[in-house]
Design an enzyme around this catalytic site. Structure first.
Site, short mmCIF file in Angstrom:
data_model
loop_
_atom_site.label_atom_id
_atom_site.label_comp_id
_atom_site.label_asym_id
_atom_site.label_seq_id
_atom_site.Cartn_x
_atom_site.Cartn_y
_atom_site.Cartn_z
N ASP A 1 -17.64 24.33 -44.60
CA ASP A 1 -17.71 23.12 -43.61
C ASP A 1 -18.74 22.14 -44.06
O ASP A 1 -19.88 22.38 -43.46
CB ASP A 1 -17.81 23.73 -42.13
CG ASP A 1 -17.90 22.70 -41.10
OD1 ASP A 1 -17.96 21.52 -41.29
OD2 ASP A 1 -18.00 22.88 -39.83
N HIS B 1 -19.95 25.54 -36.04
CA HIS B 1 -19.15 24.56 -34.99
C HIS B 1 -17.83 25.14 -34.78
O HIS B 1 -17.13 25.89 -35.24
CB HIS B 1 -19.19 23.13 -36.02
CG HIS B 1 -18.50 22.03 -35.08
ND1 HIS B 1 -17.07 21.96 -34.73
CD2 HIS B 1 -19.10 20.93 -34.55
CE1 HIS B 1 -16.88 20.79 -33.94
NE2 HIS B 1 -18.09 20.22 -33.84
N CYS C 1 -20.75 21.66 -29.51
CA CYS C 1 -19.61 22.52 -29.91
C CYS C 1 -19.95 23.81 -30.94
O CYS C 1 -19.38 24.00 -31.80
CB CYS C 1 -18.69 21.44 -31.02
SG CYS C 1 -17.88 20.02 -30.11
N GLN D 1 -21.56 18.05 -41.77
CA GLN D 1 -22.95 17.75 -41.89
C GLN D 1 -23.44 17.47 -43.36
O GLN D 1 -24.39 16.52 -43.65
CB GLN D 1 -23.73 18.47 -40.71
CG GLN D 1 -23.39 18.45 -39.50
CD GLN D 1 -23.43 17.05 -38.84
OE1 GLN D 1 -24.28 16.21 -39.06
NE2 GLN D 1 -22.50 16.92 -37.83
N LYS E 1 -18.78 10.81 -40.14
CA LYS E 1 -20.10 11.19 -39.89
C LYS E 1 -20.94 10.57 -41.14
O LYS E 1 -22.12 10.71 -41.10
CB LYS E 1 -20.07 12.59 -40.02
CG LYS E 1 -19.51 13.19 -38.92
CD LYS E 1 -19.85 14.57 -38.66
CE LYS E 1 -19.10 15.37 -37.69
NZ LYS E 1 -19.45 15.09 -36.30
N1 PMP Z 1 -18.13 21.03 -38.45
C1 PMP Z 1 -19.50 20.37 -38.22
C2 PMP Z 1 -20.71 21.16 -38.72
C3 PMP Z 1 -19.45 19.14 -37.38
O1 PMP Z 1 -20.71 18.76 -37.16
C4 PMP Z 1 -18.23 18.56 -36.86
C5 PMP Z 1 -18.30 17.45 -36.10
N2 PMP Z 1 -19.18 17.28 -35.02
C6 PMP Z 1 -16.86 19.20 -37.15
C7 PMP Z 1 -16.91 20.27 -37.95
C8 PMP Z 1 -15.77 18.52 -36.81
O2 PMP Z 1 -15.47 17.51 -37.41
P1 PMP Z 1 -14.53 16.26 -37.00
O3 PMP Z 1 -14.64 16.37 -35.48
O4 PMP Z 1 -14.76 14.87 -37.65
O5 PMP Z 1 -13.12 16.90 -37.44
#
Ligand code: PMP
Length: 421
Positions: A200, A123, A366, A203, A226
């Site tokens: 990270d 991401h 993203c 998920q 999430k």
């Molecule tokens: N990493 C991953 C794998 C994600 O799915 C997301 C959210 N789509 C993020 C990072 C970023 O998370 P946040 O927007 O809650 O900071």
């Protein structure tokens, strides 16, 4: 899960009761953010109604109550991921901020010639902070390739890993394809060469059991929203020595031990990284979300896998569909399907599903470098969680079948605006 269990779970989510023009909502955008159960909403409003005060500094009863609720929340969230102590959990705004915190703290530790190792599936939140760090330090970024199933090329991983690798930052699971990465193996290999390791877990924490001690990672970042909690709150777990080795990244109240114009002494972690009034109600809501998950009936993760398998199987039978991510049988996947159609654009599929009140996400998720590596601009992603039903999956697959039929029927081309009766 039984029908009764699902009905009980769903009854806690007011957001799922949404109807539009007589069509019930089918919410399949859970990887972006989940709906919130009443226990989370109630925990936040209870805090505001009953013990709203600032934390850590009041000499009065309300502040003491708010502080103990806030710190109890830290315990609850920390123990969910197997952290040995609550002091190892830093509140952040979410995964993004947690990763930025670490990237900021490593500025003096990386030098020209050092390498940061990432996967193609990352991401942007696990790419851009490292690019900024690389710019500040002269380090470079190395990327582990992956295939269309989201499987990392482990031969390349071992080739790229060297004593130049100062940091491995790896997603627990891909938000765009669902693939769960072999992070334990990768962390062990990276640690053997002295690299710092960050996961990270945006998920991962939402779907998989997490044990940070067993993983042996230095850092694990995740977001409340999430996993049924509020937006604007998340956490960074760190090993005691890993957190202690990071300098403060934002200055202000709460994070200091003593301030004078001659110099300032900082608090130990986690408070050193929590400048200013924190998101108190967010932390309390996050803990309520964790308690909600802890009380879910056994088998909820199997239910998520069944939803995914049913969707994958149904879609794989439809003409022109190209599925990305792990295959139907595997369990090494978080519950989502990601696909394109060879003649109907993802954006049209998203818009036509929306007309049926079926919420999915379309686009690059993203993860633009991943899309580039797959040679596509984006996919349609339907992401499931515990409250989704097999019936909803069937409605979704039937809607896709209808869209494909209508959009590819040359005799009767159907315009996006009028596709749904
Ligand atoms: N990493 C991953 C794998 C994600 O799915 C997301 C959210 N789509 C993020 C990072 C970023 O998370 P946040 O927007 O809650 O900071």
């Amino acid at each position: 899960l039984t029908d009764e269990q699902l009905i009980r779970i769903r009854s806690q989510f007011g957001g799922l009761q949404h109807h539009h023009e007589g069509r019930p909502l089918v919410y399949l955008d859970n990887a972006a953010t989940t709906q919130k159960p009443s226990v989370v909403i109630d925990a936040i409003t209870h805090h505001w109604r009953q013990h709203n005060a600032n934390v850590h500094r009041g000499s009065h009863l309300l502040s003491r109550i708010a502080t103990s609720a806030f710190e109890a929340a830290r315990e609850t969230v920390a123990s969910y991921i197997g952290s040995q102590s609550a002091e190892q959990l830093v509140w952040t705004r979410g995964t993004t901020e947690a990763i930025n915190l670490v990237a900021s703290g490593l500025t003096d530790r990386l030098n020209a010639g050092d390498e940061i190792l990432l996967a193609t599936t990352e991401h942007h939140a696990n790419i851009v902070p490292w690019q900024l760090l690389a710019e500040r330090t002269g380090a470079s970024i190395q990327v582990i390739p992956c295939d269309k199933h989201g499987q990392l090329d482990m031969t390349m991983f071992h080739q790229l890993l060297s004593d130049k690798t100062k940091l491995l930052a790896i997603g627990h699971a891909s938000n765009a394809l669902g693939a769960v990465h072999p992070i334990k193996h990768m962390i062990t290999a990276a640690k053997a060469l002295g690299a710092i390791t960050l996961v990270d877990g945006a998920q991962g924490a939402a779907h998989l059991p997490v044990d940070v001690v067993d993983l042996d990672c230095d850092f694990y970042a995740f977001s409340a929203h999430k996993m049924f909690g509020p937006t604007g709150i998340g956490a960074l777990y760190g090993k005691v020595e890993a957190l202690a080795s990071l300098p403060p990244w934002q200055g202000g109240g709460e994070m200091i031990e003593h301030v004078s114009f001659a110099g300032t002494r900082f608090q130990p972690p986690p408070f050193r990284f929590e400048a200013g009034t924190p998101n108190i109600e967010g932390a309390i809501g996050f803990a309520a979300a964790i308690e909600f998950i802890n009380k879910l009936p056994e088998g909820w993760r199997t239910h998520e896998q069944q939803l995914r398998r049913r969707a994958y199987h149904g879609l794989s039978k439809l003409p022109g569909i190209c599925l990305y991510g792990p295959s139907e049988e595997t369990n090494d996947v978080v519950s989502l399907v990601s696909f394109t159609h060879d003649s109907v654009h993802s954006k049209d599929i998203g818009a036509l599903l929306d007309q049926q009140n079926i919420a999915v996400r379309v686009g690059h998720h993203c993860a633009m470098p991943l899309m580039d590596s797959l040679g596509i601009h984006g996919t349609v992603r339907a992401s499931f969680t515990v409250y989704n039903t097999l019936d909803e999956v069937d409605r979704f697959v039937a809607a896709i079948a209808q869209i494909i039929q209508e959009q590819t029927d040359e005799a009767e081309p159907v315009m996006v605006d009028s596709a749904v009766p």
